[in-house]
Design an enzyme around this catalytic site. Structure first.
Site, PDB file in Angstrom:
ATOM      1  N   HIS A 152       5.242  -0.301   7.697  1.00 44.99           N
ATOM      2  CA  HIS A 152       6.343  -0.237   8.659  1.00 44.99           C
ATOM      3  C   HIS A 152       6.180  -1.274   9.764  1.00 44.99           C
ATOM      4  O   HIS A 152       7.170  -1.768  10.308  1.00 44.99           O
ATOM      5  CB  HIS A 152       6.389   1.150   9.304  1.00 44.99           C
ATOM      6  CG  HIS A 152       7.027   2.208   8.459  1.00 44.99           C
ATOM      7  ND1 HIS A 152       8.384   2.429   8.433  1.00 44.99           N
ATOM      8  CD2 HIS A 152       6.484   3.126   7.619  1.00 44.99           C
ATOM      9  CE1 HIS A 152       8.659   3.440   7.621  1.00 44.99           C
ATOM     10  NE2 HIS A 152       7.518   3.882   7.110  1.00 44.99           N
ATOM     11  N   ASP A 159      12.092   4.622   6.316  1.00 43.61           N
ATOM     12  CA  ASP A 159      12.085   6.000   5.825  1.00 43.61           C
ATOM     13  C   ASP A 159      13.525   6.479   5.885  1.00 43.61           C
ATOM     14  O   ASP A 159      14.135   6.501   6.967  1.00 43.61           O
ATOM     15  CB  ASP A 159      11.187   6.889   6.687  1.00 43.61           C
ATOM     16  CG  ASP A 159       9.714   6.540   6.548  1.00 43.61           C
ATOM     17  OD1 ASP A 159       9.333   5.953   5.517  1.00 43.61           O
ATOM     18  OD2 ASP A 159       8.940   6.857   7.464  1.00 43.61           O
ATOM     19  N   GLU A 241       6.032   9.031  -1.678  1.00 49.30           N
ATOM     20  CA  GLU A 241       6.960   9.506  -0.656  1.00 49.30           C
ATOM     21  C   GLU A 241       8.387   9.172  -1.080  1.00 49.30           C
ATOM     22  O   GLU A 241       8.771   8.008  -1.081  1.00 49.30           O
ATOM     23  CB  GLU A 241       6.649   8.851   0.699  1.00 49.30           C
ATOM     24  CG  GLU A 241       5.252   9.169   1.232  1.00 49.30           C
ATOM     25  CD  GLU A 241       4.937   8.461   2.543  1.00 49.30           C
ATOM     26  OE1 GLU A 241       5.737   7.598   2.968  1.00 49.30           O
ATOM     27  OE2 GLU A 241       3.900   8.778   3.147  1.00 49.30           O
ATOM     28  N   HIS A 244      10.345   6.692   1.373  1.00 47.62           N
ATOM     29  CA  HIS A 244       9.708   5.463   1.871  1.00 47.62           C
ATOM     30  C   HIS A 244      10.062   4.279   0.968  1.00 47.62           C
ATOM     31  O   HIS A 244       9.734   4.264  -0.223  1.00 47.62           O
ATOM     32  CB  HIS A 244       8.193   5.691   1.881  1.00 47.62           C
ATOM     33  CG  HIS A 244       7.377   4.534   2.374  1.00 47.62           C
ATOM     34  ND1 HIS A 244       6.600   4.604   3.506  1.00 47.62           N
ATOM     35  CD2 HIS A 244       7.182   3.278   1.884  1.00 47.62           C
ATOM     36  CE1 HIS A 244       5.959   3.468   3.687  1.00 47.62           C
ATOM     37  NE2 HIS A 244       6.314   2.641   2.712  1.00 47.62           N
TER      38      HIS A 244
END
Length: 269
Positions: A152, A159, A241, A244
């Site tokens: 990130h 996200d 995830e 993500h």
């Protein structure tokens, strides 16, 4: 008296001179200016105003349980190529009656450092019941939930989830409220206006793995819709995830930035 007055005047002049000299010897304190984002970064809202933003790390409703360092304003900042790719995905979803919703975008290194400090404090488990109910906090590093660097911070990772339109508002989190496991049935866990993805956002559990075989039916279809729509625009999903995604190729594949999440960081871009 005249002589004494002259002496006092002389002493006063010398004292004042000494004070001035001492003051001159100490450099003036100047606040270190906050770093700004390179020109390649933009606020997502300047590229697409229709994408819903629910920036969790500016609030107390996250696995740390407090606003995270570096998040000054609830603002999604991304590299321009990533923001433009999200816009293209949004156009596709709007035509089907959906909208994207982002939970986190660019993340400053100071926020990652905050996560690391929190993970090392094994006594702080105030948000355990919702976000990591089955994971011992001492395992967060070993199991890969927390790391000292995050994609990130390079600016092209987001996200994100999908919301059915018209979007119902997500009620505010009330600090101290009763927590519910992030993998509980949708009607029981925290009321997010996202479509049902099988778990909540930031659920530290294997059920969050995008292709976990236990996720079936509408939940699996929703994950595949999100993944497929973003993949068409160059985003790659992190398999652990479902929320993500990283835009490829990244403009800054090896740089981890630390400017704050604030409008002034991208002012004029």
């Amino acid at each position: 008296m005249t002589g004494l007055a002259s002496v006092f005047r002389t002493l006063g002049v010398l004292a004042a001179a000494g004070l001035l000299a001492a003051t001159a010897a100490v450099p003036s304190a100047r606040a270190t200016p906050e770093p700004k984002a390179p020109k390649e970064f933009v606020a997502l809202s300047s590229v697409d105003r229709t994408i819903i933003q629910e920036m969790r790390y500016t609030t107390e409703h996250n696995f740390v349980g407090e606003a995270v360092d570096g998040y000054r304003q609830p603002l999604c900042i991304l590299t321009r190529p990533a923001a433009e790719a999200l816009h293209r995905a949004q156009v596709k979803l709007l035509a089907r009656g959906y909208s994207l919703k982002v939970y986190d975008c660019y993340r400053p290194q100071r926020a990652v450092d905050h996560f690391v400090r929190w993970a090392k404090d094994l006594e702080d488990e105030r948000m355990k019941k919702e976000f990591y109910p089955l994971v011992d906090k001492s395992r967060l590093f070993a199991d890969g939930y927390i790391a000292e660097k995050s994609g990130h911070s390079r600016g092209s990772t987001v996200d994100v989830t999908i919301v059915r339109l018209p979007a119902a508002p997500t009620r505010p989190y009330v600090p101290g409220e009763e927590l519910v496991e992030c993998y509980a049935p949708r009607a029981e866990r925290f009321p997010d206006n996202s479509v049902d993805m099988g778990t909540g956002f930031d659920c530290f559990d294997t059920l969050s793995h995008t292709e976990d075989p236990r996720i079936q039916g509408a939940q699996r279809a929703n994950r595949q819709l999100l993944k497929g729509t973003l993949a068409e625009q160059g985003f790659v999903n992190l398999p652990e995830e479902w929320w993500h995604f990283t835009f490829k190729p990244e403009p800054f594949p090896g740089t981890f930035f630390d400017f704050p999440v604030a409008r002034r960081s991208v002012a004029g871009h």
